[in-house]
Design an enzyme around this catalytic site. Structure first.
Site, PDB file in Angstrom:
ATOM      1  N   MET A  30      24.683  36.415  37.588  1.00 49.89           N
ATOM      2  CA  MET A  30      23.463  35.759  38.050  1.00 49.89           C
ATOM      3  C   MET A  30      22.432  36.806  38.466  1.00 49.89           C
ATOM      4  SD  MET A  30      24.347  32.118  39.793  1.00 49.89           S
ATOM      5  CE  MET A  30      24.812  32.703  41.416  1.00 49.89           C
ATOM      6  N   ALA A  32      20.795  40.354  40.181  1.00 45.73           N
ATOM      7  CA  ALA A  32      20.896  41.124  41.431  1.00 45.73           C
ATOM      8  C   ALA A  32      22.110  42.043  41.339  1.00 45.73           C
ATOM      9  CB  ALA A  32      20.964  40.201  42.642  1.00 45.73           C
ATOM     10  N   HIS A  37      29.240  44.528  39.755  1.00 47.85           N
ATOM     11  CA  HIS A  37      28.848  44.175  38.390  1.00 47.85           C
ATOM     12  C   HIS A  37      28.977  45.378  37.458  1.00 47.85           C
ATOM     13  CE1 HIS A  37      26.301  41.003  40.504  1.00 47.85           C
ATOM     14  NE2 HIS A  37      27.093  40.304  39.718  1.00 47.85           N
ATOM     15  N   ASP A 148      35.648  36.507  43.064  1.00 46.59           N
ATOM     16  CA  ASP A 148      35.526  35.058  42.922  1.00 46.59           C
ATOM     17  C   ASP A 148      36.803  34.534  42.272  1.00 46.59           C
ATOM     18  OD1 ASP A 148      32.644  34.651  43.782  1.00 46.59           O
ATOM     19  OD2 ASP A 148      32.393  36.135  42.202  1.00 46.59           O
ATOM     20  N   TYR A 182      31.510  43.893  47.404  1.00 52.47           N
ATOM     21  CA  TYR A 182      30.128  43.848  46.934  1.00 52.47           C
ATOM     22  C   TYR A 182      29.790  42.434  46.476  1.00 52.47           C
ATOM     23  CZ  TYR A 182      29.321  48.875  47.128  1.00 52.47           C
ATOM     24  OH  TYR A 182      29.135  50.163  47.564  1.00 52.47           O
ATOM     25  N   SER A 183      28.636  41.969  46.882  1.00 55.30           N
ATOM     26  CA  SER A 183      28.158  40.636  46.533  1.00 55.30           C
ATOM     27  C   SER A 183      26.641  40.647  46.576  1.00 55.30           C
ATOM     28  CB  SER A 183      28.693  39.595  47.525  1.00 55.30           C
ATOM     29  OG  SER A 183      28.026  38.353  47.374  1.00 55.30           O
ATOM     30  N   ARG A 185      24.855  38.371  47.647  1.00 59.05           N
ATOM     31  CA  ARG A 185      24.440  37.769  48.914  1.00 59.05           C
ATOM     32  C   ARG A 185      24.514  38.748  50.092  1.00 59.05           C
ATOM     33  NH1 ARG A 185      26.718  32.915  46.464  1.00 59.05           N
ATOM     34  NH2 ARG A 185      25.113  31.284  46.442  1.00 59.05           N
TER      35      ARG A 185
END
EC number: 6.3.2.1
Length: 257
Positions: A30, A32, A37, A148, A182-183, A185
């Site tokens: 998504m 960001a 990632h 997740d 890491y996220s 958000r």
């Protein structure tokens, strides 16, 4: 690196690759983008060619009052990172839903409990958008992070139940120097909240090795005034948890030995 914004253009190219016998690898995101990632992209780069990264903030996986409209977005930064990582195609559609969209993908077991309990409809949105991406990109492999965990288990179930001709690859969680996963958000957290949030993975990791880890983690996490606990559950060999700091929701999990 090619940038594609049209779903039909993406599908056309993907079908062309497939006819040529190419083994496309997909990393759905998504945006960001962060170090977690980048670890997924690095793994995917070794698994096949071409490599597609998708960026789409999917509205249907956000519930009323959640953070869809303020979710971190920085396409220019993400584009540069993807180029640096050797991504072949950056697929960034403006929408994946027709105006009168009325078809959904619903999974009725993995999606229950954990995040599915407190975020009704979330996994219907996740399953639907991922099936769209799989149909458009035609990957031989798709790479997801274990942070997740429930989502990864859901994708594995979709691939099994729908006989998808692809392999689902899980990559272990990437953490900062304080152990926080890491996220995207995490961008909402101020410095004091980040300091407090570091107690979340510390407690969960310790609890994962205990026979009564669920109960111990709940007790320890509830002692921290800034935490509002959602759940702690041991599922499929992982101790999973979610909580809020103010209005910021964090999730994490650790494998149980």
């Amino acid at each position: 690196m090619i940038e594609i914004f049209s779903p039909s253009e993406m599908q056309s190219l993907a079908l062309q690759w497939k006819s040529q016998g190419k083994a496309t690898v997909l990393v759905p995101t998504m945006g960001a983008l962060h170090k977690g990632h980048l670890c997924l992209i690095e793994k995917a780069r070794k698994l096949g060619d071409p490599l597609v990264v998708s960026i789409y903030v999917n509205p249907t996986q956000f519930g009323p009052g959640e953070d869809y409209h303020i979710y971190p977005r920085d396409y220019e930064k993400d584009r540069l990172l993807c180029r640096e990582q050797g991504v072949d195609v950056l697929f960034a559609p403006s929408s994946l839903y027709h105006e009168e969209h009325s078809s959904w993908v619903v999974e009725e077991k993995i999606s229950q409990g954990r995040c599915g309990r407190s975020r009704p409809g979330h996994f219907r949105g996740v399953a639907t958008v991922l099936m769209k991406l799989f149909w458009l990109v035609q990957p031989s492999k798709a790479v997801f992070g274990w942070k997740d965990a429930q989502q990864l288990e859901l994708v594995q179930r979709l691939a099994r139940d729908f006989y998808l001709p692809m392999e689902v690859i899980g990559v272990e969680t990437v953490r900062d120097e304080n152990g926080l996963a890491y996220s995207s958000r995490n961008a909402y957290l101020n410095e004091e909240q980040k300091r407090i949030a570091a107690q979340f993975p510390r407690i969960l990791k310790e609890a994962a090795s205990m026979p009564d880890g669920e109960a111990w983690a709940k007790k320890e996490l509830e002692k921290i005034p800034c935490f509002k606990l959602d759940y702690v559950e041991k599922v499929n060999g992982r101790l999973c948890a979610a909580l809020w700091i103010d209005k910021i929701r964090l999730i994490d999990n650790f494998p149980c030995p």
